[in-house]
Design a protein around this motif. Structure first.
Motif, mmCIF file in Angstrom:
data_model
loop_
_atom_site.group_PDB
_atom_site.id
_atom_site.type_symbol
_atom_site.label_atom_id
_atom_site.label_comp_id
_atom_site.label_asym_id
_atom_site.label_seq_id
_atom_site.Cartn_x
_atom_site.Cartn_y
_atom_site.Cartn_z
ATOM 1 N N ARG A 1 0.848 -1.184 0.000
ATOM 2 C CA ARG A 1 0.000 0.000 0.000
ATOM 3 C C ARG A 1 0.887 1.238 0.000
ATOM 4 O O ARG A 1 1.686 1.449 0.920
ATOM 5 C CB ARG A 1 -0.924 0.006 1.210
ATOM 6 N N LEU A 2 0.728 2.035 -1.044
ATOM 7 C CA LEU A 2 1.563 3.217 -1.219
ATOM 8 C C LEU A 2 0.688 4.426 -1.462
ATOM 9 O O LEU A 2 -0.480 4.312 -1.848
ATOM 10 C CB LEU A 2 2.502 3.047 -2.421
ATOM 11 N N SER A 3 1.234 5.580 -1.260
ATOM 12 C CA SER A 3 0.563 6.802 -1.697
ATOM 13 C C SER A 3 0.648 6.875 -3.219
ATOM 14 O O SER A 3 1.487 6.213 -3.842
ATOM 15 C CB SER A 3 1.221 8.031 -1.084
ATOM 16 N N PHE A 4 -0.218 7.682 -3.813
ATOM 17 C CA PHE A 4 -0.161 7.840 -5.266
ATOM 18 C C PHE A 4 1.214 8.347 -5.695
ATOM 19 O O PHE A 4 1.771 7.864 -6.689
ATOM 20 C CB PHE A 4 -1.253 8.805 -5.737
ATOM 21 N N LYS A 5 1.760 9.287 -4.948
ATOM 22 C CA LYS A 5 3.064 9.842 -5.307
ATOM 23 C C LYS A 5 4.146 8.779 -5.264
ATOM 24 O O LYS A 5 5.005 8.699 -6.160
ATOM 25 C CB LYS A 5 3.407 11.002 -4.375
ATOM 26 N N GLU A 6 4.119 7.934 -4.223
ATOM 27 C CA GLU A 6 5.125 6.877 -4.117
ATOM 28 C C GLU A 6 5.001 5.874 -5.262
ATOM 29 O O GLU A 6 6.010 5.464 -5.853
ATOM 30 C CB GLU A 6 4.968 6.156 -2.782
ATOM 31 N N ALA A 7 3.772 5.487 -5.569
ATOM 32 C CA ALA A 7 3.572 4.533 -6.652
ATOM 33 C C ALA A 7 3.942 5.140 -7.999
ATOM 34 O O ALA A 7 4.534 4.480 -8.851
ATOM 35 C CB ALA A 7 2.113 4.069 -6.670
#
Length: 345
Positions: free
Chosen positions: A106-112
């Motif tokens: 599970r990642l933030s949109f920015k991380e992904a």
């Protein structure tokens, strides 16, 4: 054999490895977790006992019997002190038949987006927070949503992202506004159906159809193989050479089948009562059953138009040929004069 510092492992009654004792402290294993089997990231088991198996620190849905062997009949449950996947704040069970799939993160949109070199921000038009990312190829049994939910809860998940290939034995049917879908590799499934969410895939193969429902979402592909593409006023950006296009809304002049010829082209079982659009669920059920959906002799709009043009050409050709023959034929000789002998002329 998966033993870390801090204690030995005791053989169970059947010779399988168990923890130090039911409900006890258990042995320390690879990655610092507790219990007899732990994934590389060191999740925590139940302190020995039944010997539950943990992958990537997720809650357990692969309980082992007292002997330490996998028992599919054993009740599932999350032991105390479970660690969530990559900081997940809710249980994320790993299904037994999915063990070859990558564990979700599970990642933030920015991380992904950073992980995929801004491929997400280059595609998605909406604003999203939470991404469930599978880093690698993902193989699922049954429908896509149910299969993913069986791996990890979809609560608060805005997008599901697969960095490799996605293979689904059933349909990919995403009619809600969330989650959206991004696949970086090749996608294979029974169907690809989009509603209110955003879907972006690359090349793919879909056994029965690709369908876009209404105008709140986006479904975009590279080149895909499928026999049918059906659009009901959707932002459908699909490249499907060889597929037959059905306009279920009535505003696409380039479709093979539309309101003008759907009623006369398709069997009654798959046509709505007004005879102007396809009943998609009935249509899909007939395809799954291997039953015909087209009437004998049905023609696409292009086929019909081509036939009309060919007929018009034939009629024109016959007309011109007749005129040409008439022009080449010699004029009939004038009638011979008739003399009236009685007049003396």
């Amino acid at each position: 054999m998966f033993q870390g510092s801090g204690g030995g492992l005791e053989p169970g009654a059947d010779g399988a490895v168990e923890g130090a004792g039911a409900g006890g402290a258990g042995s320390l294993l690879k990655g610092g977790g507790r219990g007899p089997y732990v994934g590389a990231d060191g999740g925590r088991g139940d302190g020995g006992g039944d010997g539950q198996e943990v992958a990537q620190g997720c809650d357990v849905t692969r309980p082992l019997g007292a002997s330490g062997y996998h028992d599919p009949r054993a009740a599932t449950g999350a032991p105390d002190g479970q660690k969530d996947i990559e900081g997940l704040s809710y249980p994320c069970p790993i299904v037994a038949h999915m063990t070859t799939n990558p564990a979700p993160e599970r990642l933030s949109f920015k991380e992904a987006d950073t992980r995929l070199v801004q491929a997400l921000s280059a595609s998605f038009e909406g604003n999203y927070d939470n991404v469930l990312l599978f880093d690698g190829d993902l193989v699922l049994e049954g429908g896509f949503l149910n299969a993913v939910a069986g791996i990890c809860s979809l609560d608060d998940v805005n997008l599901v992202v697969i960095t490799g290939d996605l293979t689904v034995s059933g349909p990919i049917a995403l009619y809600g506004s969330l989650p959206g879908l991004y696949v970086r590799g090749t996608t294979r499934a029974e169907t690809l159906e989009g509603g209110d969410c955003e879907i972006y895939i690359q090349d793919g193969t879909f056994t029965h159809l690709v369908y876009g429902d209404y105008n709140n979402g986006i479904l975009e592909t590279c080149t895909v193989e499928t026999p049918w593409v059906i659009n009901y006023d959707h932002d459908l950006r699909v490249d499907a050479p060889g597929a037959r296009l059905v306009d279920n809304y009535g505003d696409d002049d380039d479709a093979d089948f539309g309101s003008e010829n759907i009623g006369e082209s398709f069997v009654a079982e798959v046509v709505d009562p007004e005879g102007e659009s396809i009943d998609v669920p009935e249509f899909l059920e007939r395809l799954r059953a291997g039953l015909p959906v087209l009437r004998p002799g049905a023609r696409t709009a292009n086929d019909a138009a081509s036939a009309d043009v060919a007929l018009a050409d034939q009629v024109l050709h016959l007309d011109l040929s007749e005129r040409a023959r008439s022009a080449r034929s010699p004029a009939p000789a004038p009638p011979a004069p008739v003399f009236d002998r009685r007049s003396g002329d």
